[in-house]
Scaffold this motif. Sequence first.
Motif, PDB file in Angstrom:
ATOM      1  N   THR A 175       1.869   6.614  -7.027  1.00  0.00           N
ATOM      2  CA  THR A 175       0.794   7.427  -7.612  1.00  0.00           C
ATOM      3  C   THR A 175       0.939   8.905  -7.274  1.00  0.00           C
ATOM      4  O   THR A 175       0.433   9.747  -8.001  1.00  0.00           O
ATOM      5  CB  THR A 175      -0.585   6.939  -7.140  1.00  0.00           C
ATOM      6  N   VAL A 176       1.627   9.227  -6.191  1.00  0.00           N
ATOM      7  CA  VAL A 176       1.739  10.628  -5.776  1.00  0.00           C
ATOM      8  C   VAL A 176       3.024  11.268  -6.287  1.00  0.00           C
ATOM      9  O   VAL A 176       3.001  12.391  -6.798  1.00  0.00           O
ATOM     10  CB  VAL A 176       1.657  10.726  -4.239  1.00  0.00           C
ATOM     11  N   PHE A 180       0.826  -1.204   0.000  1.00  0.00           N
ATOM     12  CA  PHE A 180       0.000   0.000   0.000  1.00  0.00           C
ATOM     13  C   PHE A 180       0.865   1.262   0.000  1.00  0.00           C
ATOM     14  O   PHE A 180       0.574   2.218  -0.718  1.00  0.00           O
ATOM     15  CB  PHE A 180      -0.925  -0.002   1.214  1.00  0.00           C
ATOM     16  N   SER A 181       1.941   1.251   0.769  1.00  0.00           N
ATOM     17  CA  SER A 181       2.802   2.437   0.790  1.00  0.00           C
ATOM     18  C   SER A 181       3.482   2.647  -0.560  1.00  0.00           C
ATOM     19  O   SER A 181       3.602   3.780  -1.035  1.00  0.00           O
ATOM     20  CB  SER A 181       3.834   2.329   1.904  1.00  0.00           C
ATOM     21  N   TRP A 182       3.909   1.566  -1.219  1.00  0.00           N
ATOM     22  CA  TRP A 182       4.507   1.714  -2.550  1.00  0.00           C
ATOM     23  C   TRP A 182       3.480   2.198  -3.561  1.00  0.00           C
ATOM     24  O   TRP A 182       3.810   2.987  -4.456  1.00  0.00           O
ATOM     25  CB  TRP A 182       5.123   0.393  -3.012  1.00  0.00           C
ATOM     26  N   VAL A 202       0.983   4.155  -2.929  1.00  0.00           N
ATOM     27  CA  VAL A 202       0.817   5.593  -2.661  1.00  0.00           C
ATOM     28  C   VAL A 202       1.991   6.375  -3.224  1.00  0.00           C
ATOM     29  O   VAL A 202       1.810   7.409  -3.888  1.00  0.00           O
ATOM     30  CB  VAL A 202       0.657   5.837  -1.142  1.00  0.00           C
ATOM     31  N   PHE A 203       3.214   5.895  -2.980  1.00  0.00           N
ATOM     32  CA  PHE A 203       4.383   6.599  -3.498  1.00  0.00           C
ATOM     33  C   PHE A 203       4.387   6.649  -5.020  1.00  0.00           C
ATOM     34  O   PHE A 203       4.731   7.666  -5.620  1.00  0.00           O
ATOM     35  CB  PHE A 203       5.678   5.939  -3.023  1.00  0.00           C
TER      36      PHE A 203
END
Length: 55
Positions: A22-23, A15-17, A19-20
């Motif tokens: 896509t942002v 999930f953190s990857w 987010v990274f």
Amino acid sequence: MPQLNPSPWFAILVFSWLVFLTVLPPKVMAHTFPNDPSPQSTEKPKTESWTWPWH
């Protein structure tokens, strides 16, 4: 010991990857340099040999 159970930590990692990934790329690709370099001419400058006074 919860660190031996990879299930929640792997989900957090994925999930953190996501987010990274896509942002951050749109922010990085939208970066512009404040002073764009101007293209130089293709002519070589004329150089003259020096006349050394001690020779």
